[in-house]
Structure formats: structure tokens, C-alpha cells
Design an enzyme around this catalytic site. Sequence first.
Site, short mmCIF file in Angstrom:
data_model
loop_
_atom_site.label_atom_id
_atom_site.label_comp_id
_atom_site.label_asym_id
_atom_site.label_seq_id
_atom_site.Cartn_x
_atom_site.Cartn_y
_atom_site.Cartn_z
N HIS A 14 0.86 -1.20 0.00
CA HIS A 14 0.00 0.00 0.00
C HIS A 14 0.89 1.24 0.00
O HIS A 14 1.48 1.58 1.02
CB HIS A 14 -0.90 0.00 1.24
CG HIS A 14 -1.88 1.14 1.27
ND1 HIS A 14 -3.21 0.96 1.55
CD2 HIS A 14 -1.73 2.49 1.07
CE1 HIS A 14 -3.84 2.12 1.51
NE2 HIS A 14 -2.95 3.08 1.24
N ASP A 25 1.44 2.76 3.51
CA ASP A 25 0.59 3.93 3.30
C ASP A 25 1.42 5.21 3.26
O ASP A 25 0.95 6.29 3.63
CB ASP A 25 -0.50 4.04 4.37
CG ASP A 25 -1.64 4.95 3.92
OD1 ASP A 25 -1.75 5.23 2.71
OD2 ASP A 25 -2.42 5.40 4.79
N HIS A 77 1.41 5.46 -1.77
CA HIS A 77 1.01 6.56 -2.64
C HIS A 77 2.27 7.13 -3.28
O HIS A 77 3.14 7.65 -2.57
CB HIS A 77 0.31 7.66 -1.83
CG HIS A 77 -0.94 7.17 -1.17
ND1 HIS A 77 -2.19 7.30 -1.74
CD2 HIS A 77 -1.13 6.52 0.00
CE1 HIS A 77 -3.09 6.75 -0.95
NE2 HIS A 77 -2.48 6.26 0.12
N HIS A 116 -4.60 -0.42 6.01
CA HIS A 116 -4.10 0.41 7.12
C HIS A 116 -5.02 0.38 8.34
O HIS A 116 -5.57 1.41 8.76
CB HIS A 116 -3.85 1.86 6.69
CG HIS A 116 -4.90 2.46 5.77
ND1 HIS A 116 -6.23 2.47 6.07
CD2 HIS A 116 -4.78 3.07 4.57
CE1 HIS A 116 -6.89 3.07 5.10
NE2 HIS A 116 -6.04 3.43 4.17
N LYS A 143 -9.55 -0.53 -5.65
CA LYS A 143 -9.57 0.18 -4.37
C LYS A 143 -10.92 0.84 -4.13
O LYS A 143 -11.40 1.59 -4.98
CB LYS A 143 -8.46 1.24 -4.36
CG LYS A 143 -8.39 2.10 -3.10
CD LYS A 143 -7.80 1.35 -1.92
CE LYS A 143 -7.91 2.10 -0.60
NZ LYS A 143 -6.84 3.03 -0.35
N HIS A 197 -10.51 1.22 1.99
CA HIS A 197 -10.31 2.28 3.00
C HIS A 197 -11.53 2.20 3.89
O HIS A 197 -12.61 2.65 3.50
CB HIS A 197 -10.17 3.65 2.34
CG HIS A 197 -9.90 4.73 3.34
ND1 HIS A 197 -8.69 5.40 3.41
CD2 HIS A 197 -10.66 5.23 4.34
CE1 HIS A 197 -8.73 6.27 4.42
NE2 HIS A 197 -9.91 6.19 4.99
O1 DOR Z 1 -3.34 9.82 5.37
C1 DOR Z 1 -3.71 9.49 4.26
N1 DOR Z 1 -3.16 10.03 3.16
N2 DOR Z 1 -4.69 8.58 4.16
C2 DOR Z 1 -5.24 8.28 2.98
O2 DOR Z 1 -6.15 7.49 2.95
C3 DOR Z 1 -4.79 8.97 1.74
C4 DOR Z 1 -3.45 9.48 1.88
C5 DOR Z 1 -3.07 10.46 0.78
O3 DOR Z 1 -3.28 10.16 -0.39
O4 DOR Z 1 -2.52 11.52 1.10
ZN ZN Z 2 -3.39 5.06 1.54
#
Ligand code: DOR
Ligand code: ZN
Length: 350
Positions: A19, A253, A21, A180, A105, A142
Site C-alpha cells: 500500500h 501507506d 502513494h 491500514h 480500491k 479504505h
Molecule cells: O493519510 C492518508 N493520506 N490517508 C489516505 O487514505 C490517503 C493518503 C493520501 O493520499 O494523502
Molecule cells: Zn493510503
Amino acid sequence: MNDIISPDQIAIRQPDDWHVHLRDGDMLRSVATYTARQFARAIVMPNLSPPVTDTASAVAYRDRILSAASDHGHFTPLMTCYLTDSSDAEDMAQGFQSGVFTAAKLYPANATTNSAHGVTDVANIMPVLERMQKMGMPLLIHGEVTDADVDVFDREAVFIERILSKLVDQLPDLKVVFEHITTADAVDFVNGSGANVGATITPQHLHINRNAMFQGGIRPHAYCLPVAKRERHRLALRKAATSGSAKYFLGTDSAPHEIHAKESACGCAGIFNAPYALESYATIFDEEGALDKLEGFASIHGPQFYGLPLNEGIVTLQRSKIIVPENIAAGGATIVPFHAGQELGWQIVG
Ligand code: DOR
Ligand code: ZN
């Protein structure tokens, strides 16, 4: 494998991040290398603006990631399809069958960053989920409700009660990753579900409880979603992660935001933990006396759940104090990493 070479050194199969980003553009070019240098594969979240909702945009995004991580030729990004109320089931299914999509997702609409196009009611995507169940395509969730009358610290527990438990009953063979997780309630739910329900756990939810956001003042760099909870929840997560259960696997995450977007009157949710992710997890497993369980969590349970081969490479960690930098330069911008200025007990040495 999982050689504890000495009390101060451990060798594990190369891990994956289930997971992450990675963003796009300049930010992608700045952060991709931190993930690619530690992990062989990563499940890449699709919450770009606009989101990655179809196969063609996933192929194009994957190419941009591979180009940003080209210093690490072995790195494989695994793409996910962002579900909306009007998801194209046919395109998603073809994307999965052709190997472009590894999973889809589910963001409840407005639950977090770039989730405005998310699903307003799970009933709207039932045909898509039924198709996923049939194909064996994992659903990544989520798990938070968004109702204004539900306390932000209760949103995960209420999601389990109102939505997830029903979904898992309706689609008993659907592969589900509860992403998460942050609560003892989630641990209980996952432990009580079948082998088709797993969960990722981040380093921050193992290290911090909700006090971290208010320590001597407001601390935006400790803010992510789902938000960190009470100490008893952190302890339940540590127990689950280090238990050896195949249901739990590594998902950082890591969610970078530029410093000014965090240190703001309305700061973004997200913790950038990619630069020292494995060191951060190793420190937890060591504190729990469970270094022998690190490899399962980081390198075995995830691929087993997804039905993918284990990695062949080996990573060696050594007990050694490292200080995490206060800032990480990201192109022209600055990002504050998780553990900024703090000490971690383990270092990657090979
Ligand atoms: O803290 C987070 N940041 N939780 C999420 O679900 C998305 C992520 C983000 O893309 O910044
Ligand atoms: Zn995330």
C-alpha cells in the site's frame, strides 16, 4: 530464510509494500526511488487527480512510475483501479485479466485525500464486486464511514459494523484487504474472518497513538487517515503484526505531501514513511521480541495473499542507531519524513 545471523543482524527475503502513494509529476520523480530501493513490488494507490479509474490510465501511470524508478530496474509497480459509482466493470475485468490491474480500491466518497469520486454507497458497485469475487480480484478497502455525526476516532469501527461485516457476508469468497487498520476492532474482525480477509498495517500505527498529534502543540506530521487511535489500539496492532498470522502484511501507506501542505491551517492527511520504512518496522519487531516474524509480515504473507511468487533477493538489516533527517528534498520542494530527527534502531546494510 529469515536468518537471524546474530542478535544484531537479520537477513530476510526482499519485502514488498502492499500500500503506497507514489503521486505523479515532480513528486513522483522525487519519491519513487525511496520505495523502489527497499521494495521489489508495491501496490500503488490510484487516488491521483483525476483518479486512475480505467486500464488505459493505469498503463500510462505505470509507465511514468517505471521511468521515475528507472535507477532500480527490478522494481515492479502493481496497479489498482479506483472504484466509483459508475465503474466500468468490463474495462476493469479486462485490465485484471491482462495483468494491468492487480486489485481495485474502494474509497468511500470523501473519506480522505482525492476520494471525492469514491463510492457513495457500496450497493452501487455490487455487480462490480460480484465480478471481482468470480475472478479472484482483490478488493482493497479504505474502511471508514464519512458521516458527520460519527466521531473521527470511531469511523473505522462503525465501518466494520455497518458496511464491512455485511459485505463479507454477502460476498463470502471475495478477497478483501482491510487497508491500514488502526483499531483493536479491526484486528478482531480480521482474526474472525476467513483466509480471504487480510489487512495491511502501517509503521506509524505501530509506533504512535493519538497523543502524537498533540504533543506540546499541534503536530501535523503525525496526522494521517485513518487517524492514529488510543494506546490500546496501537498495542492490538503490534500484537497482530508480530503474531505470525498470514492475514497481516506490510503496507506503509506512505503518503507524501509538501511541507507547506502539511503545516497549514487545513493540513493534508498523510505520513511520508518510505525513506526508512523497513528500518521503522524492524525497530517495532525488535521491541516486541519478534524479529523472527518480520520476514513473514514483510515478505511472505502479502505475496501469498495475492497469489504472487515470493521475491528471491535478500535484504540484510543490522542493529545500529540511525538518525532520520529532519527534511527530505523533493525536487524543488521539501517533505518531512516520519520519525524526522529521531533515532531508529536498525539499518539496511545489504
Ligand atoms: O493519510 C492518508 N493520506 N490517508 C489516505 O487514505 C490517503 C493518503 C493520501 O493520499 O494523502
Ligand atoms: Zn493510503
